[in-house]
Design a protein around this motif. Structure first.
Motif, PDB file in Angstrom:
ATOM      1  N   GLU A   1      -2.186  -1.397 -12.038  1.00 14.26           N
ATOM      2  CA  GLU A   1      -2.253  -0.541 -10.855  1.00 14.26           C
ATOM      3  C   GLU A   1      -1.723   0.862 -11.103  1.00 14.26           C
ATOM      4  N   GLY A   2      -1.176   1.074 -12.300  1.00 16.10           N
ATOM      5  CA  GLY A   2      -0.622   2.387 -12.609  1.00 16.10           C
ATOM      6  C   GLY A   2       0.682   2.679 -11.916  1.00 16.10           C
ATOM      7  N   TRP A   3       1.465   1.613 -11.663  1.00 27.52           N
ATOM      8  CA  TRP A   3       2.770   1.819 -11.062  1.00 27.52           C
ATOM      9  C   TRP A   3       3.733   2.361 -12.109  1.00 27.52           C
ATOM     10  N   ASN A   4       4.727   3.087 -11.631  1.00 27.80           N
ATOM     11  CA  ASN A   4       5.707   3.669 -12.528  1.00 27.80           C
ATOM     12  C   ASN A   4       6.980   2.807 -12.523  1.00 27.80           C
ATOM     13  N   VAL A   5       7.202   2.084 -13.636  1.00 24.06           N
ATOM     14  CA  VAL A   5       8.433   1.307 -13.748  1.00 24.06           C
ATOM     15  C   VAL A   5       9.470   2.191 -14.441  1.00 24.06           C
ATOM     16  N   LEU A   6      10.459   2.670 -13.658  1.00 21.18           N
ATOM     17  CA  LEU A   6      11.455   3.596 -14.202  1.00 21.18           C
ATOM     18  C   LEU A   6      12.263   2.949 -15.307  1.00 21.18           C
ATOM     19  N   VAL A   7      12.666   1.728 -15.051  1.00 17.17           N
ATOM     20  CA  VAL A   7      13.488   1.040 -16.039  1.00 17.17           C
ATOM     21  C   VAL A   7      13.344  -0.463 -15.851  1.00 17.17           C
TER      22      VAL A   7
ATOM     23  N   SER B   1      14.365   9.233  -8.685  1.00 19.78           N
ATOM     24  CA  SER B   1      14.013   8.780  -7.347  1.00 19.78           C
ATOM     25  C   SER B   1      13.138   7.535  -7.477  1.00 19.78           C
ATOM     26  N   PHE B   2      13.391   6.569  -6.616  1.00 21.61           N
ATOM     27  CA  PHE B   2      12.673   5.295  -6.699  1.00 21.61           C
ATOM     28  C   PHE B   2      12.495   4.758  -5.292  1.00 21.61           C
ATOM     29  N   ASN B   3      11.501   3.894  -5.110  1.00 20.99           N
ATOM     30  CA  ASN B   3      11.302   3.329  -3.780  1.00 20.99           C
ATOM     31  C   ASN B   3      11.135   1.814  -3.774  1.00 20.99           C
ATOM     32  N   VAL B   4      11.240   1.176  -4.957  1.00 22.72           N
ATOM     33  CA  VAL B   4      11.173  -0.278  -5.000  1.00 22.72           C
ATOM     34  C   VAL B   4      12.240  -0.803  -5.958  1.00 22.72           C
ATOM     35  N   ILE B   5      12.956  -1.845  -5.543  1.00 24.76           N
ATOM     36  CA  ILE B   5      13.822  -2.565  -6.483  1.00 24.76           C
ATOM     37  C   ILE B   5      13.326  -3.991  -6.562  1.00 24.76           C
ATOM     38  N   TYR B   6      12.915  -4.380  -7.762  1.00 26.28           N
ATOM     39  CA  TYR B   6      12.405  -5.731  -8.012  1.00 26.28           C
ATOM     40  C   TYR B   6      13.466  -6.461  -8.817  1.00 26.28           C
TER      41      TYR B   6
ATOM     42  N   GLY C   1       0.791  -1.228   0.000  1.00 24.99           N
ATOM     43  CA  GLY C   1       0.000   0.000   0.000  1.00 24.99           C
ATOM     44  C   GLY C   1       0.819   1.271   0.000  1.00 24.99           C
ATOM     45  N   LEU C   2       1.863   1.333  -0.788  1.00 28.17           N
ATOM     46  CA  LEU C   2       2.662   2.554  -0.877  1.00 28.17           C
ATOM     47  C   LEU C   2       1.849   3.641  -1.569  1.00 28.17           C
ATOM     48  N   SER C   3       2.143   4.897  -1.225  1.00 34.04           N
ATOM     49  CA  SER C   3       1.390   5.984  -1.851  1.00 34.04           C
ATOM     50  C   SER C   3       1.772   6.111  -3.324  1.00 34.04           C
TER      51      SER C   3
END
Lengths: 334, 366
Positions: A198-204, A228-233, A166-168
């Motif tokens: 979900e409309g997430w932003n995948v930077l790269v 700026s990023f907050n998740v590394i998958y 549930g990240l903003s």
């Protein structure tokens, strides 16, 4: 001469490329299962086990160890192991085992095709074939069962976990495995589908070929570019480790209570320890422990039961840093 | 390596001299990349001081990444240039060699326990043993090439295929992890020094090889064996020894690169460590303008070539070009180099040069 050398080189490179967590995603639909006729009821069960090179990856090493531990004399088995990097080597080994008159032939094929003739030979001699870890392109009637990982499901489990956080906002760096491998296709697909929904932003989305160093460079280049990023998958543990190294070098916090969520796959023991220490957030399992499933199938057949489900998908978990226990680390770490 | 004669020359002759020099090729490639980045996004060159998680100051930025990650390749390029010059062929087992020497170092550091509480041996001992292993691999290749006269690529194919399995066998298939401490400095930063250590190690190797070439006859002998083996023998050189030596020196380079590689993450992954680095090392030699068939060589140009390759890689990462497309870009470079060095093209260019000298007025226009 040079050309020939180059050809050999290319062939060798391609072979080396077939590494990482195996298992072909596409499994043939279940067909008729051959009736079991008991086989050798006199004590030991003779099995021939064909595997890939145990040095290929930590996954494969764990897989081999698990099989070695299960198919022992104490458990009533007389097992022969053979390892091959190529189909040719494996087929030679299989022919040898058929000549030796094994009761069961367990196979993790290096390559998906080219197995029809040899498996037909096995069937003609009443040898039952069970596939594990990787499937093959052959008529399903040639084998009794196939025990595989579902890479897409692994990816879905991870993507669902990420959704539950549930990240903003989601700004994701997606580090892929070797392009085209079953693990990459399954794990990438699940994330990108979820991101679109979900409309997430995948930077790269960038491949690091399962390599920690490349993953580090990819993340470093994103930091240098001021993103700026907050998740590394990361699609395996090594690449997650590389990504974390880049964050550490730049003084960015990660893990539980950190700025960046770290996700990895394959549940290496050291990775689960990172999770337990709170440095990472999530690690998805790719189960290399197929021996107990194989044992179940063989025992059922020995008792004369039939196998109703030809394709057996293994249970695979996802671990959360907040809930993981020491028991989990010891049980599931490979 | 190359003496520049200082004398007055017309601008055209200076131009010709610059263009004719070997190091011009990697410099031109580097300038091209720099120019491209300057035009598209000058922020590429930004270098900032940050504090890492351990609380130490570090410089970060694309340029630092290039110096950091290009270092292993630069070190390998030194040895690969010597092997190329002496044997007229390349060693394709350096990646496997890195796996072996790295694995040996970890075995010595960790002992039988893959996750020890403290290191079991001094780092210098581990490095020397790893160095010995890599030199043995080099000696094996060198013996096949020099004594048994096997083509270098074929001879080194043996270790190329078997090396990673040997590396895994050294550690009984386990993945040792070195406990945190000074071992990580070699592939990271030394507390208090903001520049990555691999760069210093590379500089050290460069100084060492420069001294060796200046104060010994190694360079001259290597070159003459590469140009004409039988006439070197008639002049009292031992081609077998020179070739053998080149492979052993490459072995040392492999060990140093291996130390950096395993130090980066304090562990090893046998199947992916230094994967395909042999191709990059060969490309660095080619990019340095060295003839891949042996003979004259210029190590400085090869080293520059190595950093150009890393520059290219980092540029592509910066612009989010898919990294599986990277080999395609490298292939373009190889094609240009190979075509430029083909005898037909050389002949044509020489003809063109002669024409220009005959009527220099045309040069200003062209």
């Amino acid at each position: 001469m040079k050309k020939r050398v180059l050809a050999v080189l290319m062939a060798a490179t391609m072979l080396l490329g077939l590494t990482a967590c195996g298992g072909d995603g596409s499994t043939p639909a279940g067909g008729d299962v051959q009736g079991a006729d008991g086989g050798s009821s006199s004590g030991t069960i003779k099995v021939g086990i064909i595997n890939n090179d145990p040095n290929e990856s930590g996954y494969r090493t764990a897989n081999d160890k698990d099989l070695q531990a299960m198919f022992t004399a104490e458990n009533g088995y007389d097992a022969t192991f053979a390892y091959g990097k190529t189909n040719d080597e494996q087929i030679n080994a299989a022919q040898q085992m058929i000549q030796d008159g094994v009761d069961y032939l367990l196979l993790s094929a290096a390559d998906v095709s080219g197995w029809d003739t040899v498996l037909q030979d096995a069937n003609n001699q009443g040898i039952k074939v069970i596939l594990y870890d990787r499937t093959i392109d052959a008529d399903p009637s040639l084998y009794v069962a196939s025990i595989v990982s579902d890479m897409a499901k692994e990816g879905e489990t991870a993507a669902n976990w990420l959704k539950d956080q549930g990240l903003s906002e989601y700004n994701i760096i997606h580090i892929q495995g070797q392009m085209g491998s079953a693990a990459q296709v399954g794990r990438s697909g699940a994330l990108l589908d979820m991101a679109a929904a979900e409309g997430w932003n995948v930077l790269v989305s960038q491949t690091a070929d399962w390599n920690a160093e490349k993953a580090q460079q990819i993340v470093q280049s994103q930091i240098d570019a001021g993103k700026s990023f907050n998740v590394i998958y990361a699609e395996n543990d090594d690449m997650a480790k590389g990504a974390v190294a880049a964050l550490d070098a730049n003084g960015i916090t990660h893990g539980v209570n950190g700025d960046v969520i770290i996700m990895g796959f394959d549940t290496n023991k050291w990775a689960l320890e990172e999770l337990k220490a709170g440095n990472w957030n999530y690690d998805g399992q790719c189960n290399p422990l197929q021996a107990s499933y194989l044992n179940d199938v063989i025992q059922k057949l020995e008792k004369g039961e039939t196998i109703t489900e030809k394709t057996i998908v293994m249970d695979e978990k996802g671990f959360d840093a907040k809930t993981i226990t020491d028991d989990d680390v010891n049980t599931y770490g490979i | 390596m190359q003496k520049i004669e200082k004398k007055k020359a017309s601008p055209m002759e200076v131009m010709k001299k610059i263009l004719g020099r070997q190091i011009f090729i990697p410099i031109a490639a580097l300038l091209l990349l720099v120019l491209f980045n300057l035009i598209v996004d000058p922020s590429f060159f930004a270098v900032v001081m940050k504090t890492n998680s351990a609380g130490n100051p570090v410089l970060t930025g694309n340029l630092i990444t290039i110096l950091d990650n290009g270092s292993e390749l630069a070190i390998l390029a030194i040895g690969m240039t010597l092997v190329t010059a002496a044997a007229g062929g390349q060693d394709i087992s350096v990646g496997a060699g890195i796996a072996i020497s790295g694995s040996v170092m970890l075995r010595v550091l960790c002992g039988t326990n893959p996750k020890p509480e403290a290191i079991q041996a001094p780092i210098i001992v581990a490095f020397l043993v790893g160095c010995l292993a890599a030199m043995l691999c080099g000696a094996f290749n060198g013996a096949l090439v020099a004594y048994f006269k096997i083509q270098p690529m074929v001879a080194t194919l043996i270790l190329y295929t078997a090396g990673r399995s040997i590396a895994a066998w050294v550690n009984h298939n386990q993945l040792p992890i070195v406990p945190p401490g000074s071992f990580s400095y070699f592939g990271g930063v030394i507390p208090g020094i903001p520049i990555p250590t691999p760069f210093f190690i590379a500089i050290g190797c460069m100084i060492l090889i420069a001294l060796v070439l200046k104060f010994t006859t190694l360079g001259l002998y290597t070159q003459s064996v590469g140009i004409n083996e039988s006439s070197s023998r008639l002049n009292g050189l031992n081609p077998i020894l020179i070739k053998f030596l080149a492979f052993v020196i490459l072995g040392i380079c492999v060990a140093v690169a291996g130390l950096i590689k395993v130090s980066r993450f304090s562990t090893i992954n046998y199947s992916v460590i230094a994967k395909d680095i042999e191709m990059d090392a060969i490309l660095a030699v080619a990019l340095g303008g060295n003839a891949l068939s042996g003979g004259k060589f210029n190590i400085a140009a090869s080293i520059l070539g190595a950093y150009v390759i890393q520059f290219l890689t980092t540029t592509l990462y910066k612009f989010n070009v898919r990294s599986d497309a990277l080999p395609a870009y490298k292939a373009v470079v190889v094609i240009v180099l190979v075509v430029a060095s083909a005898p037909r093209v050389r002949e044509y260019l020489n003809g063109l040069k002669k024409k220009m000298i005959q009527n220099p007025s045309r040069k200003e226009v062209g």
